[in-house]
Structure formats: C-alpha cells, structure tokens
Design a protein around this motif. Structure first.
Motif, short mmCIF file in Angstrom:
data_model
loop_
_atom_site.label_atom_id
_atom_site.label_comp_id
_atom_site.label_asym_id
_atom_site.label_seq_id
_atom_site.Cartn_x
_atom_site.Cartn_y
_atom_site.Cartn_z
N LEU A 129 0.84 -1.20 0.00
CA LEU A 129 0.00 0.00 0.00
C LEU A 129 0.87 1.25 0.00
O LEU A 129 0.60 2.20 -0.75
CB LEU A 129 -0.93 0.01 1.21
N GLN A 130 1.89 1.26 0.82
CA GLN A 130 2.77 2.43 0.88
C GLN A 130 3.44 2.69 -0.47
O GLN A 130 3.60 3.85 -0.89
CB GLN A 130 3.83 2.25 1.97
N MET A 131 3.82 1.63 -1.16
CA MET A 131 4.42 1.78 -2.49
C MET A 131 3.44 2.47 -3.44
O MET A 131 3.82 3.39 -4.19
CB MET A 131 4.81 0.41 -3.04
N HIS A 132 2.18 2.06 -3.39
CA HIS A 132 1.18 2.67 -4.27
C HIS A 132 0.88 4.11 -3.88
O HIS A 132 0.72 4.97 -4.75
CB HIS A 132 -0.10 1.84 -4.26
N LEU A 133 0.79 4.38 -2.59
CA LEU A 133 0.55 5.76 -2.16
C LEU A 133 1.70 6.67 -2.57
O LEU A 133 1.48 7.82 -2.97
CB LEU A 133 0.34 5.81 -0.64
N SER A 134 2.93 6.16 -2.50
CA SER A 134 4.09 6.94 -2.94
C SER A 134 4.02 7.20 -4.44
O SER A 134 4.34 8.31 -4.91
CB SER A 134 5.38 6.21 -2.59
N TYR A 135 3.60 6.19 -5.19
CA TYR A 135 3.46 6.35 -6.64
C TYR A 135 2.43 7.42 -6.98
O TYR A 135 2.68 8.29 -7.83
CB TYR A 135 3.06 5.01 -7.26
N ILE A 136 1.28 7.39 -6.32
CA ILE A 136 0.24 8.38 -6.58
C ILE A 136 0.73 9.78 -6.20
O ILE A 136 0.50 10.76 -6.92
CB ILE A 136 -1.06 8.02 -5.84
N ALA A 137 1.41 9.88 -5.06
CA ALA A 137 1.94 11.17 -4.61
C ALA A 137 2.92 11.73 -5.64
O ALA A 137 2.93 12.95 -5.90
CB ALA A 137 2.61 11.02 -3.25
N GLN A 138 3.73 10.88 -6.22
CA GLN A 138 4.69 11.31 -7.23
C GLN A 138 3.99 11.73 -8.53
O GLN A 138 4.49 12.58 -9.27
CB GLN A 138 5.69 10.20 -7.52
N THR A 139 2.84 11.12 -8.79
CA THR A 139 2.08 11.42 -10.01
C THR A 139 1.35 12.75 -9.89
O THR A 139 1.18 13.47 -10.88
CB THR A 139 1.08 10.29 -10.29
N LEU A 140 0.92 13.08 -8.68
CA LEU A 140 0.18 14.32 -8.46
C LEU A 140 1.07 15.54 -8.62
O LEU A 140 2.27 15.48 -8.31
CB LEU A 140 -0.40 14.33 -7.04
N PRO A 141 0.52 16.65 -9.08
CA PRO A 141 1.28 17.91 -9.05
C PRO A 141 1.42 18.39 -7.61
O PRO A 141 0.84 17.81 -6.69
CB PRO A 141 0.40 18.86 -9.88
#
Length: 204
Positions: A129-141
């Motif tokens: 889950l943390q890996m995915h949350l980090s990915y989304i955070a990196q994708t967001l402006p």
C-alpha cells in the motif's frame, strides 16, 4: 434516462458524482448492505455478479466503474473530465483511470478488509500500500488534482478507495494523498453525490 443501481458505501457513488457534474437527470435505485456488509440478493437480480455500480440505459446494462464513466461522458458528449485527446496528458489520464481498479484496489483491499474485521494486517500488505501511495503522490502535481483543479474521471475513480483509506487511518502518513483527498471532497460533484447517496465509506 440513465438508471444507476447504487449499493450503500459503494463505487456507484462515483457515477452519481459524474452525473451531478454533467447536470443530467438520472433515476437512482438504492440498496442497503446486509448485516455482513455485503450486497443484498436484489442486486443479483440486476447483475449476475451482484455488482454495484450497474447502469441501465434503455436495453443496455453496464457494470464496472471505468466503463460506466467512459460511457456516460461519451453519451453526453462531455469533454471536461479528461485532458484533450491525442495529448500525452490524455494518455496518462487513461492509464490512471484504469490503474485505480486494476492495481491500486487490490493493494487497498489487502489492508482494508482485515482492518474492518479487526484482524492483523500483513506487513507486506502495508508495504505494498505504501508503495502505491508513494506512486500516486509522485504522479500528483504539487497542488490540486491529477490534471487540474476540476476532477477528471481518474480523480472520481480514485475517490472511493481514498475515502475508505481515510476512514481507516491509512492516509495519516501520506500527507500529499491526504491533501488530495481533502481537495476531492470540496468538489461540487462529490458534495452533491454524497448528499444524494450517502458517504463513500462507513464510519469505523
């Protein structure tokens, strides 16, 4: 007129959000969850898998959130919930729209289901889950939503899982995602949809 079959605390609220954004009329059929928090038998009379959402448009009966969202924007000639076709941003939007249920949902459910049952959560599930949350955070402006200040289909698709993660405390250590979720809740369509259909996640 579009009919939306909506189970309480379900992904179907995404479709209501979009329809409220579009200002289009729809018929809403609501279903309460059982004591075991499952869909009632009545939904199996609508779809063989007892799924929610399901939309009906004349003879068409359609399930799966992303398919329904795309269908509705096509039906109503809406071009305000995605970047311009043919652009890199549009391709990225389509990727994120599919990513939510094809990849992110499994990572969320592996922590949400045991959390809701009061069971221990496997460490590898937390790590995933943390890996995915980090990915989304990196994708967001740095500020705003995925593709601007107005919710895209990908943002609407993301909302259901974020609502449940927030309700169970899993966004506490993900400040960018928590801010993103707070911004989504300020969208007019979200406010209207949850007023009509209730919250996306139960109080836990």
């Amino acid at each position: 007129m579009i009919t939306i079959h909506c189970l309480a605390y379900s992904r179907a609220i995404r479709l209501i959000w979009l329809m409220e954004d579009l200002g289009q009329p729809y018929d809403l059929v609501r279903y309460e969850r059982t004591d075991a928090f499952r869909a009632p038998q009545a939904l199996r009379d609508v779809h063989p898998l007892g799924k929610s959402p399901v939309i009906e448009d004349g003879d068409l009966r359609l399930a799966e959130s992303a398919s329904c969202l795309r269908y509705l924007t096509g039906k109503f000639d809406d071009d305000t919930h995605a970047p311009d076709p043919g652009t890199a941003a549009y391709a990225q939007h389509e990727e994120m729209l599919d990513y939510v249920e094809s990849s992110f949902a499994a990572a969320c459910m592996n922590v949400l289901l045991p959390a809701m049952k009061g069971e221990d959560i496997a460490e590898n599930a937390r790590d995933t889950l943390q890996m995915h949350l980090s990915y989304i955070a990196q994708t967001l402006p740095d500020h705003g939503l995925l593709f601007g200040e107005k919710a895209s289909l990908a943002d609407i698709q993301m909302s259901y899982l974020l609502a449940n993660l927030a309700a169970t405390g899993f966004l506490a250590d993900a400040p960018r995602i928590e801010t993103y979720w707070n911004d989504l809740q300020k969208q007019d369509g979200y406010i209207a949809a949850t007023k009509v259909a209730g919250p996306m996640a139960p109080d836990l």
